[in-house]
Design an enzyme around this catalytic site. Structure first.
Site, mmCIF file in Angstrom:
data_model
loop_
_atom_site.group_PDB
_atom_site.id
_atom_site.type_symbol
_atom_site.label_atom_id
_atom_site.label_comp_id
_atom_site.label_asym_id
_atom_site.label_seq_id
_atom_site.Cartn_x
_atom_site.Cartn_y
_atom_site.Cartn_z
ATOM 1 N N HIS A 147 37.339 -13.364 -42.578
ATOM 2 C CA HIS A 147 36.279 -12.938 -41.655
ATOM 3 C C HIS A 147 35.498 -14.138 -41.135
ATOM 4 O O HIS A 147 35.216 -14.237 -39.932
ATOM 5 C CB HIS A 147 35.334 -11.969 -42.359
ATOM 6 N N GLU A 148 35.154 -15.055 -42.038
ATOM 7 C CA GLU A 148 34.408 -16.239 -41.605
ATOM 8 C C GLU A 148 35.264 -17.104 -40.688
ATOM 9 O O GLU A 148 34.757 -17.723 -39.754
ATOM 10 C CB GLU A 148 33.933 -17.044 -42.816
ATOM 11 N N HIS B 97 34.924 -16.174 -37.123
ATOM 12 C CA HIS B 97 33.842 -16.799 -36.361
ATOM 13 C C HIS B 97 34.270 -18.160 -35.822
ATOM 14 O O HIS B 97 33.885 -18.546 -34.709
ATOM 15 C CB HIS B 97 32.598 -16.956 -37.236
ATOM 16 N N HIS C 259 34.406 -19.263 -31.951
ATOM 17 C CA HIS C 259 33.799 -20.514 -31.468
ATOM 18 C C HIS C 259 34.801 -21.304 -30.642
ATOM 19 O O HIS C 259 34.476 -21.824 -29.564
ATOM 20 C CB HIS C 259 33.333 -21.338 -32.666
#
Length: 231
Positions: free
Chosen positions: A101-102, A105, A109
């Protein structure tokens, strides 16, 4: 103006607190449950993150360990993925899906995902709004100055908008994570079901936080209306 010792709008704060506590308990319970389920592929959180980044063609993001539980986050300014103690070295389904999940991000980006860009832009205004809205609003109540009341509401509204924009960012990161984990065989079919439950529970904390803030904003509006009637 509402009395200092009796504020019927406090029920809105209480309702928001209950929602937040329920969501927090839910994510901790779900994470704990799937932390006990070993990932069949044997990936640790750190290894899974490295693999997801590789699959996504991202080679300039560092992976670091950070103290705590569920303190995982991606820092876009430093291009660093920080995984908590409960994720970094664990080979559980929960650890793998949180790490992925991280990574979602980091992928956002890299691709310039609109809502993430907007959220990053709103950070300074949201920080100022959340820290100064109440002092300004209370000053408006004390001195019966409507411009201060409106300014306080506006500033708190900026924090609410930030939380609203955060929702698609979090849901999208989870969707990206699940697609990669499933599409590349990093998790099996039964493990994907567990991963979705973990990420869904985590997403509910953001939903509850937004709901709580909206209730708080409603409270400010009600208090400001009461102050006007007392003028």
């Amino acid at each position: 103006m509402y009395g200092w010792y009796y504020d019927p709008t406090f029920i809105l704060v209480f309702a928001g607190l209950i929602l937040t506590l329920i969501a927090s308990a839910g994510v901790k319970s779900t994470f704990a449950r799937y932390s006990r389920v070993r990932c069949m592929s044997g990936y640790t959180g750190a290894q899974a993150a490295q693999e997801v980044l590789r699959i996504s063609g991202i080679y300039d993001v560092r992976i670091e360990r950070v103290a705590g539980e569920l303190t995982d986050h991606y820092d876009p300014r430093a291009k660093v993925l920080r995984l908590s103690d409960s994720t970094y070295g664990s080979n559980s389904v929960a650890a793998v899906c949180v790490a992925a999940h991280e990574c979602g991000h980091a992928i956002q980006h890299q691709k310039g995902y609109g809502p993430l860009v907007l959220r990053s832009t709103l950070v300074p205004a949201a920080n100022i709004g959340s820290s100064l809205s109440w002092p300004i609003f209370v000053a408006g109540l004390i001195f019966s100055m409507r411009p201060l009341l409106m300014l306080g509401i506006l500033m708190f509204g900026l924090a609410v908008i930030f939380q609203l924009v955060t929702l698609p960012v979090e849901f999208n990161a989870s969707s990206r994570a699940i697609r990669i984990l499933e599409g590349n065989g990093m998790l099996g079919e039964s493990e994907i079901t567990g991963a979705k439950k973990v990420l869904r529970a985590a997403a509910m904390t953001y939903v509850a936080s937004l709901a709580s803030s909206i209730l708080q904003l409603l409270r400010l509006v009600i208090l400001a209306g009461g102050n006007r009637r007392d003028d």
